[in-house]
Design an enzyme around this catalytic site. Structure first.
Site, mmCIF file in Angstrom:
data_model
loop_
_atom_site.group_PDB
_atom_site.id
_atom_site.type_symbol
_atom_site.label_atom_id
_atom_site.label_comp_id
_atom_site.label_asym_id
_atom_site.label_seq_id
_atom_site.Cartn_x
_atom_site.Cartn_y
_atom_site.Cartn_z
ATOM 1 N N ARG A 148 0.201 9.156 0.821
ATOM 2 C CA ARG A 148 -0.601 9.102 2.157
ATOM 3 C C ARG A 148 -0.061 8.277 3.099
ATOM 4 O O ARG A 148 -0.384 8.404 4.156
ATOM 5 C CB ARG A 148 -2.302 8.772 1.667
ATOM 6 C CG ARG A 148 -2.295 7.454 1.366
ATOM 7 C CD ARG A 148 -3.842 7.160 0.952
ATOM 8 N NE ARG A 148 -3.679 5.485 0.258
ATOM 9 C CZ ARG A 148 -3.667 5.495 -0.609
ATOM 10 N NH1 ARG A 148 -3.562 6.292 -1.506
ATOM 11 N NH2 ARG A 148 -3.766 4.142 -1.255
ATOM 12 N N ASN A 149 0.592 7.385 2.912
ATOM 13 C CA ASN A 149 1.264 6.214 3.769
ATOM 14 C C ASN A 149 2.624 6.476 4.004
ATOM 15 O O ASN A 149 3.420 5.531 4.570
ATOM 16 C CB ASN A 149 1.108 4.872 3.363
ATOM 17 C CG ASN A 149 -0.461 4.525 3.364
ATOM 18 O OD1 ASN A 149 -1.064 5.077 4.377
ATOM 19 N ND2 ASN A 149 -1.006 3.589 2.703
ATOM 20 N N ASP A 207 0.910 -1.137 -0.056
ATOM 21 C CA ASP A 207 0.033 -0.177 -0.229
ATOM 22 C C ASP A 207 0.928 1.307 0.056
ATOM 23 O O ASP A 207 0.564 2.269 0.669
ATOM 24 C CB ASP A 207 -0.861 -0.032 1.240
ATOM 25 C CG ASP A 207 -2.160 1.047 1.096
ATOM 26 O OD1 ASP A 207 -2.139 1.652 0.053
ATOM 27 O OD2 ASP A 207 -2.798 1.142 2.136
ATOM 28 N N ASP A 235 2.299 2.743 7.583
ATOM 29 C CA ASP A 235 0.944 1.799 7.376
ATOM 30 C C ASP A 235 1.350 0.628 6.733
ATOM 31 O O ASP A 235 1.240 0.243 5.552
ATOM 32 C CB ASP A 235 0.091 2.711 6.346
ATOM 33 C CG ASP A 235 -0.804 3.488 7.034
ATOM 34 O OD1 ASP A 235 -1.665 2.941 7.594
ATOM 35 O OD2 ASP A 235 -0.377 4.724 7.581
HETATM 36 O O1 ACK Z 1 -1.374 13.773 7.059
HETATM 37 P P1 ACK Z 1 -1.742 13.409 8.471
HETATM 38 O O2 ACK Z 1 -1.953 14.800 9.272
HETATM 39 O O3 ACK Z 1 -0.557 12.635 8.804
HETATM 40 O O4 ACK Z 1 -2.972 12.517 8.367
HETATM 41 C C1 ACK Z 1 -2.482 11.317 8.600
HETATM 42 C C2 ACK Z 1 -3.123 10.385 9.670
HETATM 43 O O5 ACK Z 1 -2.602 10.532 10.834
HETATM 44 C C3 ACK Z 1 -3.785 9.019 9.237
HETATM 45 O O6 ACK Z 1 -2.644 8.382 8.960
HETATM 46 C C4 ACK Z 1 -1.210 11.150 10.494
HETATM 47 N N1 ACK Z 1 -0.316 10.057 10.980
HETATM 48 C C5 ACK Z 1 -0.358 8.811 11.235
HETATM 49 N N2 ACK Z 1 1.001 8.231 11.579
HETATM 50 C C6 ACK Z 1 1.591 9.466 11.967
HETATM 51 C C7 ACK Z 1 2.765 9.337 12.933
HETATM 52 N N3 ACK Z 1 3.489 8.447 13.061
HETATM 53 N N4 ACK Z 1 3.055 10.590 13.290
HETATM 54 C C8 ACK Z 1 2.200 12.001 12.664
HETATM 55 N N5 ACK Z 1 1.113 11.912 12.193
HETATM 56 C C9 ACK Z 1 0.825 10.609 11.681
HETATM 57 C C10 ACK Z 1 -0.983 11.246 8.928
#
Ligand code: ACK
Length: 319
Positions: free
Chosen positions: A184-185, A180, A198
Site C-alpha cells: 500500500r506504500n 512501514d 510513505d
Molecule cells: O492506490 P492509490 O490510488 O494510490 O491510493 C493511495 C492513496 O494516495 C493514499 O496513499 C495515492 N497516492 C499517494 N501518493 C501518491 C503519488 N505520489 N502519486 C499518485 N498517487 C498517490 C495512493
C-alpha cells in the site's frame, strides 16, 4: 526571520531550496486519505522550471492532525530531502510558510499504489472466471493458481520485487529505516516504475542501527518483524521482514497477509514458529526467499543487497 528568533524546529521545517509558492499550486481531487493525512492530485506551475503545469501529488494533514502528526509529516519532508533514487518517490517541493497548512509536493505516480494495481489485475480475472464458474478462488487471502488465473506475467511480478529491493537497498545504505514497508506504500509510476513512498514513520538511524519506538500509535502488525512486535525494535532487518510480507502480497496479487488471523493472535503464532504458507501462484525459489526474510533472528535474514542479487538471478531465469 533573524537567526535569534528562529527556533531549531523552524530551521529544519522551512527550507528555501524546496519552498514552493502556494499560489502556483492548483489542488484537484483527493487520491487517498489515512487517519490523519490526505494525498491530493494537483497541478504545479513551473515546479520543474519549465514554465508549464506539471501533475504532482500533495501530502497534507487532515483537519484533525495533532502536533505529533505534523512532526511526522515534517520528518517525512526531511527524509525526502536526503534521498534521490529511481525507486524512491521524489520530492519536488513544499509549502511551509505564510501561515497555511504544510504541503509536501512529490512526483505523481499515475498507476497508484502497487496493492491496488495488483488487486485490479485480479479483479479483471474475477470477471473472467465468473463466466467459467468458481469465483471462490478470489476470496480475500485466497490463492490464485499460477497457470489458470494470473494475467500478469511472472517476470513483471519479479520486477516489482526487484525494484522494491533496489530502493530499499539504497535507503539502508543511506541509514534510513522505513518501518512501514507494504504494497500500500509502494507506488507505480508510468512504465511500471516502482516508487517507495510513505516515509511518515521512517527514522534516520543516528546511533547504532536500532530504532526503539517510543510511543504506541496505530501499527501495521501483519508487516511487523517479530522483534518489532515484541520489543518495539526496528532495524534494517525488520524492514527485510516486511519485505518478505511484500513478496507474499505480490505473489497473491494483493491479498491481506495471514488471512483469518487476528492481529492479537499473530505474535504468539509467529513465536511458536508459524509462517505463512507458500501461495499457489509462487515459485519455490521465491517462497524460500520469503522464509529467509522471516527468520526469527534478525542477523540470519539477508540484507537488501543480497535480496537484489537473488531477485536478479530469478529474473534472469525468466528470460
Ligand atoms: O492506490 P492509490 O490510488 O494510490 O491510493 C493511495 C492513496 O494516495 C493514499 O496513499 C495515492 N497516492 C499517494 N501518493 C501518491 C503519488 N505520489 N502519486 C499518485 N498517487 C498517490 C495512493
Amino acid at each position: 526571520q533573524s537567526a535569534s528568533d528562529s527556533s531549531n524546529t523552524s530551521k529544519t521545517m522551512s527550507d528555501v531550496k524546496w519552498e514552493f509558492p502556494r499560489e502556483n499550486l492548483i489542488l484537484e481531487e483527493t487520491l487517498g486519505e489515512g487517519e490523519f493525512g490526505r494525498v491530493m492530485k494537483a497541478q504545479a506551475w513551473n515546479i520543474t522550471r519549465q514554465q508549464e503545469y506539471v501533475t504532482v501529488a500533495v501530502k497534507m494533514l487532515k483537519g484533525n492532525g495533532t502536533h505529533a502528526e505534523e512532526m511526522d509529516l515534517f520528518s517525512e519532508f526531511n527524509m525526502l530531502k536526503e534521498v534521490c533514487h529511481p525507486n524512491v518517490i521524489r520530492l519536488l517541493g513544499a509549502c511551509t510558510q505564510k501561515g497555511g497548512p504544510l504541503y509536501i509536493i512529490v512526483e505523481y505516480a499515475d498507476l497508484g499504489s502497487l496493492r491496488c494495481f495488483l488487486r485490479k489485475t485480479r479483479r479483471l480475472e474475477v470477471s473472467y472466471t465468473c463466466q467459467v464458474g468458481n469465483p471462490t478462488y478470489f476470496v480475500d487471502g485466497g490463492d490464485i493458481s499460477r497457470q489458470q488465473f494470473r494475467s500478469i506475467p511472472w517476470a513483471e511480478l519479479l520486477s516489482f520485487a526487484w525494484q522494491i529491493a533496489n530502493g530499499m537497498s539504497y535507503l539502508s545504505n543511506m541509514k534510513l529505516i522505513h518501518r512501514d514497508l507494504a504494497t500500500r506504500n509502494v507506488l507505480l509510476a508510468s512504465g511500471k516504475v516502482v516508487k517507495i513512498s510513505d516515509f511518515g514513520l521512517s527514522r534516520d538511524v543516528y546511533e547504532g542501527e536500532t530504532y526503539l519506538k517510543r510511543s504506541k500509535g496505530r501499527v501495521p502488525v501483519k508487516w511487523m518483524a517479530i522483534e518489532s512486535l515484541e520489543d518495539n525494535l526496528y532495524t534494517f532487518k525488520s524492514d527485510v521482514w516486511s519485505f518478505g510480507v511484500v513478496l507474499w502480497e505480490i505473489a497473491t496479487l494483493g491479498a491481506t497477509p495471514y488471512p483469518g488471523v487476528t492481529p492479537e493472535r499473530l505474535f504468539q503464532l509467529l513465536k511458536a514458529g508459524y509462517r505463512m504458507e507458500k501461495p499457489n501462484a509462487c515459485s519455490d525459489e521465491l517462497y524460500s526467499v520469503m522464509l529467509m526474510c522471516w527468520r526469527e533472528n534478525p542477523h540470519d535474514r539477508p540484507s537488501f543487497k543480497v535480496l537484489v542479487t537473488k531477485l536478479d538471478q530469478m529474473l534472469l531465469q525468466t528470460m
